[in-house]
Design a protein around this motif. Structure first.
Motif, short mmCIF file in Angstrom:
data_model
loop_
_atom_site.label_atom_id
_atom_site.label_comp_id
_atom_site.label_asym_id
_atom_site.label_seq_id
_atom_site.Cartn_x
_atom_site.Cartn_y
_atom_site.Cartn_z
N ARG A 187 -30.27 -43.54 -42.93
CA ARG A 187 -30.15 -42.46 -43.91
C ARG A 187 -29.06 -41.50 -43.44
O ARG A 187 -29.09 -41.02 -42.30
CB ARG A 187 -31.47 -41.71 -44.05
CG ARG A 187 -31.42 -40.59 -45.08
CD ARG A 187 -32.78 -39.96 -45.27
NE ARG A 187 -33.34 -39.49 -44.02
CZ ARG A 187 -34.61 -39.65 -43.65
NH1 ARG A 187 -35.45 -40.30 -44.42
NH2 ARG A 187 -35.03 -39.19 -42.49
N VAL A 188 -28.10 -41.23 -44.30
CA VAL A 188 -27.00 -40.33 -43.95
C VAL A 188 -27.06 -39.06 -44.79
O VAL A 188 -27.54 -39.07 -45.93
CB VAL A 188 -25.62 -41.00 -44.14
CG1 VAL A 188 -25.41 -42.11 -43.13
CG2 VAL A 188 -25.43 -41.51 -45.56
N GLY A 189 -26.56 -37.99 -44.21
CA GLY A 189 -26.31 -36.77 -44.96
C GLY A 189 -24.86 -36.76 -45.41
O GLY A 189 -23.98 -37.25 -44.71
N LEU B 255 -20.55 -43.08 -52.98
CA LEU B 255 -20.42 -41.64 -53.20
C LEU B 255 -20.60 -41.31 -54.68
O LEU B 255 -21.25 -40.31 -55.03
CB LEU B 255 -19.08 -41.13 -52.69
CG LEU B 255 -18.80 -39.64 -52.90
CD1 LEU B 255 -19.84 -38.78 -52.19
CD2 LEU B 255 -17.39 -39.28 -52.42
N ASP B 256 -20.05 -42.12 -55.56
CA ASP B 256 -20.24 -41.90 -57.00
C ASP B 256 -21.72 -41.91 -57.36
O ASP B 256 -22.20 -41.03 -58.09
CB ASP B 256 -19.53 -43.00 -57.80
CG ASP B 256 -18.02 -42.95 -57.68
OD1 ASP B 256 -17.46 -41.84 -57.66
OD2 ASP B 256 -17.41 -44.03 -57.60
N LEU B 257 -22.45 -42.91 -56.86
CA LEU B 257 -23.87 -43.00 -57.19
C LEU B 257 -24.67 -41.89 -56.52
O LEU B 257 -25.64 -41.39 -57.09
CB LEU B 257 -24.42 -44.37 -56.80
CG LEU B 257 -23.75 -45.58 -57.46
CD1 LEU B 257 -24.56 -46.84 -57.19
CD2 LEU B 257 -23.56 -45.38 -58.96
N HIS B 258 -24.27 -41.50 -55.32
CA HIS B 258 -24.87 -40.35 -54.65
C HIS B 258 -24.78 -39.10 -55.54
O HIS B 258 -25.73 -38.30 -55.60
CB HIS B 258 -24.16 -40.10 -53.32
CG HIS B 258 -24.40 -38.76 -52.70
ND1 HIS B 258 -25.51 -38.49 -51.92
CD2 HIS B 258 -23.68 -37.61 -52.76
CE1 HIS B 258 -25.45 -37.23 -51.52
NE2 HIS B 258 -24.37 -36.67 -52.02
N GLU B 259 -23.67 -38.97 -56.24
CA GLU B 259 -23.45 -37.80 -57.10
C GLU B 259 -24.05 -37.96 -58.49
O GLU B 259 -23.89 -37.08 -59.34
CB GLU B 259 -21.94 -37.53 -57.20
CG GLU B 259 -21.34 -37.10 -55.87
CD GLU B 259 -19.83 -36.93 -55.91
OE1 GLU B 259 -19.28 -36.28 -55.00
OE2 GLU B 259 -19.19 -37.44 -56.86
N LEU C 275 -19.87 -37.40 -43.38
CA LEU C 275 -21.16 -38.08 -43.27
C LEU C 275 -21.80 -37.72 -41.95
O LEU C 275 -21.11 -37.58 -40.93
CB LEU C 275 -20.98 -39.60 -43.33
CG LEU C 275 -20.34 -40.20 -44.58
CD1 LEU C 275 -20.13 -41.69 -44.38
CD2 LEU C 275 -21.20 -39.94 -45.81
N SER C 276 -23.11 -37.59 -41.94
CA SER C 276 -23.84 -37.33 -40.71
C SER C 276 -25.04 -38.25 -40.62
O SER C 276 -25.62 -38.65 -41.63
CB SER C 276 -24.30 -35.86 -40.64
OG SER C 276 -25.17 -35.57 -41.72
N TYR D 275 -25.68 -47.89 -44.94
CA TYR D 275 -25.85 -46.43 -44.89
C TYR D 275 -26.06 -45.87 -46.29
O TYR D 275 -25.20 -45.99 -47.15
CB TYR D 275 -24.63 -45.79 -44.23
CG TYR D 275 -24.57 -46.07 -42.75
CD1 TYR D 275 -24.98 -45.10 -41.84
CD2 TYR D 275 -24.14 -47.28 -42.25
CE1 TYR D 275 -24.94 -45.34 -40.47
CE2 TYR D 275 -24.10 -47.54 -40.90
CZ TYR D 275 -24.51 -46.56 -40.01
OH TYR D 275 -24.49 -46.82 -38.66
N TRP D 276 -27.23 -45.25 -46.49
CA TRP D 276 -27.58 -44.69 -47.80
C TRP D 276 -28.01 -43.23 -47.64
O TRP D 276 -28.76 -42.88 -46.73
CB TRP D 276 -28.75 -45.46 -48.41
CG TRP D 276 -28.41 -46.79 -48.99
CD1 TRP D 276 -27.68 -47.78 -48.42
CD2 TRP D 276 -28.83 -47.29 -50.26
NE1 TRP D 276 -27.60 -48.87 -49.25
CE2 TRP D 276 -28.32 -48.60 -50.39
CE3 TRP D 276 -29.60 -46.76 -51.29
CZ2 TRP D 276 -28.54 -49.38 -51.52
CZ3 TRP D 276 -29.83 -47.55 -52.42
CH2 TRP D 276 -29.30 -48.84 -52.53
N SER D 277 -27.57 -42.40 -48.57
CA SER D 277 -28.05 -41.01 -48.61
C SER D 277 -29.34 -40.93 -49.42
O SER D 277 -29.69 -41.85 -50.17
CB SER D 277 -27.00 -40.11 -49.26
OG SER D 277 -26.90 -40.39 -50.66
N THR D 278 -30.03 -39.81 -49.29
CA THR D 278 -31.26 -39.59 -50.05
C THR D 278 -30.98 -39.61 -51.55
O THR D 278 -31.73 -40.23 -52.32
CB THR D 278 -31.89 -38.25 -49.65
OG1 THR D 278 -32.25 -38.30 -48.26
CG2 THR D 278 -33.13 -37.95 -50.47
#
Length: 438
Positions: free
Chosen positions: A249-251, A196-200, A259-260, A219-222
């Motif tokens: 890929r998660v939202g 989550l930190d890196l996502h942000e 998470l979705s 599980y990785w976000s865009t």
């Protein structure tokens, strides 16, 4: 019977920050003991509060348990902390893998520390398999992170591991804890963060030379992938001591609490396996193959999920490579064979054998042409394969390295961390990679 459980509002915080802890208990008072995970768990702090009741919620909505504000002590080092909840004194140091009255809190660096290594904790994957509240991303399209579990302290989807039944897969105890313990025993200093930190967009611009992950980072976000790719392209190195990496890929909700993942797209037949390749828009390989970032993909590997498997290691293809220095391995030897290093899931690259019998990537799946295959382990037909439209050629776990701005090393198997304490050659390769890239 007295009960107590809880979760953090956010999986990470910085030293000196106030974090909200959500805790419900039937007892009039409770306490929380914090242990920093390392070579040995170290007691780091204790706090007591009056108890308040809360009721279990569903997997897809914030449980809204009573909130307590906790000031993360300014002197706490970056690391993974296990919060242990109790209602009675004198319980002693608890087992890491207990399934209740525990939660995980990652203390991220409060300022650039000068350390060269950043270790990423895969909380997205922990939460995807977390079944607290009756569901997970394997039964629904959305889950909340504000519920018990997600690394420690909650129920987990999946079968027991015949090679390490002491903890469930998809938990901190199973792969990340032994890897971190090995690093600290070997005096390898690292800062810690969550996905989550890196996502942000945090931390990757703070001077780190090497991003490390281990075990199962599925599980990785865009935005997570975009930021890690930018780190690599700017010269940052990546050492991935795991597999099935960046598969779904998660939202992520704007506040980071949900998470979705759309695993069951419209038109999928009833009973479709969510790990099949049936037209799913949330498989990374269908839109942007993870090979382009990491060199390999679960699509070209596979999994053996239940019971023991045929013991396999990587057949070394170039013993003269710096990764094998000091191992005494020769080309053609097997790395990790006796410990069943290959599995329970592994990643691979589409490859073919050249005129002298050495495997070379074809590039058909997005693997860079300069990806150097250091070890290969062809998979038996009994393994579960991720894609119904296989790439040409054999399926194999593919140990390798390439450079694209920074250097990327992939161990290509989830169980790499399991052998660190028992296989000196696996430990030596790990030390070589971390030393060289940091």
């Amino acid at each position: 019977m007295t009960t107590v459980n809880g979760y953090a509002a956010r999986p990470s915080a910085r030293a000196g920050e106030v974090v909200r802890l959500h805790i419900a208990t039937t007892a009039p008072r409770f306490h929380v003991d914090f242990y920093r995970w390392g070579a040995e768990p170290q007691h780091a702090g204790h706090v007591e509060w009056p108890g308040r009741a809360g009721f279990p919620g569903n997997f897809d909505a914030d449980w809204q348990w009573p909130a307590y504000e906790f000031l993360v002590p300014p002197e706490w080092r970056s690391g993974v902390y296990i919060a242990v909840l109790g209602t009675e004194r004198g319980s002693g140091t608890p087992p890491l893998d207990a399934r209740e009255a525990r939660f995980l809190l990652v203390v991220a660096p409060s300022a650039p520390s000068g350390r060269r290594i950043l270790y990423k904790i895969p909380t997205f994957t922990y939460q995807a398999y977390n079944t607290a509240g009756g569901g997970s991303l394997y039964s629904a399209a959305h889950v909340t992170t504000r519920r018990p579990g997600g690394g420690v302290g909650g129920p987990v989807k999946g079968l027991p591991d015949a090679y390490d039944p002491s903890s469930p897969r998809q938990t901190f105890a199973h792969w990340d804890a032994p890897f971190i313990a090995w690093m600290e025993r070997n005096r390898i200093e690292s800062d810690y963060c969550t996905d989550l930190d890196l996502h942000e967009g945090l931390f990757l611009r703070d001077g780190y030379r090497l991003l490390v992950a281990a075990g199962h980072d599925e599980y990785w976000s865009t935005d997570l992938r975009r930021h890690v790719t930018a780190f690599r392209d700017a010269g940052g190195h990546i050492a991935n001591f795991g597999a099935n990496t960046c598969w779904w890929r998660v939202g992520v909700t704007p506040d980071g609490t949900g998470l979705s993942c759309d695993k069951f797209p419209p038109g999928a037949p009833a009973g479709t396996d969510p790990d099949s390749s049936y037209g799913c828009p949330d498989h990374w390989w269908e839109s942007e193959p993870e090979n382009t970032l990491l060199g390999v993909s679960y699509r070209n590997g596979g999994g053996h999920w239940e019971g023991t498997r045929a013991s396999q290691g990587f057949v070394v293809t170039d013993a003269g490579h710096w990764a094998f220095a000091g191992t005494e391995l020769r080309t053609g030897d097997s790395l990790g064979h006796g410990g069943a290093l290959i599995g329970y899931e592994c990643d691979g690259a589409a490859f073919e054998y050249d005129a002298v019998g050495r495997p070379r990537p074809t590039g058909q799946d997005g693997t860079p042409k300069d990806f150097e295959i250091l070890g290969i382990a062809e998979l038996p037909p009994a393994w579960n394969f991720a894609a119904r439209e296989p790439m040409p050629g054999p399926r194999a776990a593919t140990l390798g390295v390439f450079t694209a701005g920074g250097t990327i090393f992939t161990a290509a198997t989830t169980d790499w961390a399991r052998l660190l304490a028992t296989d000196p050659q696996v430990a030596t390769v790990t030390r070589n990679v971390i030393t060289r890239l940091s």
